[in-house]
Scaffold this active site. Structure first.
Site, short mmCIF file in Angstrom:
data_model
loop_
_atom_site.label_atom_id
_atom_site.label_comp_id
_atom_site.label_asym_id
_atom_site.label_seq_id
_atom_site.Cartn_x
_atom_site.Cartn_y
_atom_site.Cartn_z
N LYS A 202 -74.00 15.02 -108.15
CA LYS A 202 -73.45 16.38 -108.05
C LYS A 202 -73.19 16.77 -106.60
O LYS A 202 -74.03 16.55 -105.73
CB LYS A 202 -74.46 17.35 -108.68
CG LYS A 202 -73.98 18.75 -108.89
CD LYS A 202 -75.05 19.52 -109.67
CE LYS A 202 -74.74 20.96 -109.79
NZ LYS A 202 -73.71 21.32 -110.73
N GLY B 200 -79.85 15.50 -102.17
CA GLY B 200 -79.72 14.04 -102.09
C GLY B 200 -78.29 13.57 -101.95
O GLY B 200 -77.97 12.68 -101.16
N CYS B 201 -77.40 14.18 -102.72
CA CYS B 201 -75.99 13.79 -102.68
C CYS B 201 -75.36 14.15 -101.34
O CYS B 201 -74.56 13.39 -100.80
CB CYS B 201 -75.23 14.44 -103.84
SG CYS B 201 -75.83 13.88 -105.45
N THR B 202 -75.74 15.28 -100.79
CA THR B 202 -75.23 15.69 -99.49
C THR B 202 -75.75 14.73 -98.41
O THR B 202 -74.98 14.31 -97.54
CB THR B 202 -75.63 17.14 -99.18
OG1 THR B 202 -75.06 17.99 -100.18
CG2 THR B 202 -75.14 17.57 -97.80
N ALA C 215 -73.74 11.43 -98.71
CA ALA C 215 -72.36 11.59 -98.26
C ALA C 215 -72.29 11.78 -96.75
O ALA C 215 -71.41 11.23 -96.07
CB ALA C 215 -71.70 12.77 -98.98
#
Length: 152
Positions: A40, A45-47, A50
């Protein structure tokens, strides 16, 4: 969760990017592709993952990699995520999970005793001929780029 391994042919796909244009695996023929699946946009975590790729983007490009992220978020959400964090790589809006299903990364998960279907954070390194070189199932979000560069 994925059943794909190094040496397997990467499943072909055509999907929609954050700007509404289409992208396909064939667009990367002749290039090494880092295809990373994440749950998401704009979550911690995704940020982190990325931004790790963003911060080492030049090194990854020097190592010959093109990058493409995939999540179930819609194109508008991807555009906001890219703008907010100045991300240099395109993001696939896989709202129907077609690409995630093809790569075996969408399925049952557990969190705090709750079961649900979601994305299993996974990165595939695909060679210039479309063969999977490497599958990273234990993505270290803060050092994702280093995981890729250690074997480049």
């Amino acid at each position: 969760m994925t059943t794909l391994n190094a040496g397997d042919a990467a499943p072909p796909f055509t999907a929609t990017l954050q700007d509404g244009s289409e992208v396909s695996l064939g667009d990367y023929r002749g290039k090494k592709l880092v295809l990373f699946f994440y749950p998401k946009d704009d979550t911690p975590g995704c940020t982190a993952a990325a931004c790790s790729l963003r911060d080492h983007y030049a090194e990854l490009r020097e190592a010959g990699y093109a990058l493409l992220g995939v999540s179930p978020d819609d194109p508008a959400k991807h555009r906001k995520f890219i703008d907010k964090h100045d991300l240099p790589m395109p993001l696939v809006a896989d709202e129907d999970h077609a690409v995630m299903d093809a790569y075996g990364v969408w399925g049952p998960k557990k969190f705090m005793g709750r079961e649900y279907d979601g994305v299993h954070r996974t990165t595939f390194v695909i060679d210039a001929e479309g063969t999977i070189e490497r599958v990273i199932t234990k993505v270290k979000t803060k050092t994702h780029a280093a995981q890729l560069l250690e074997t480049a």
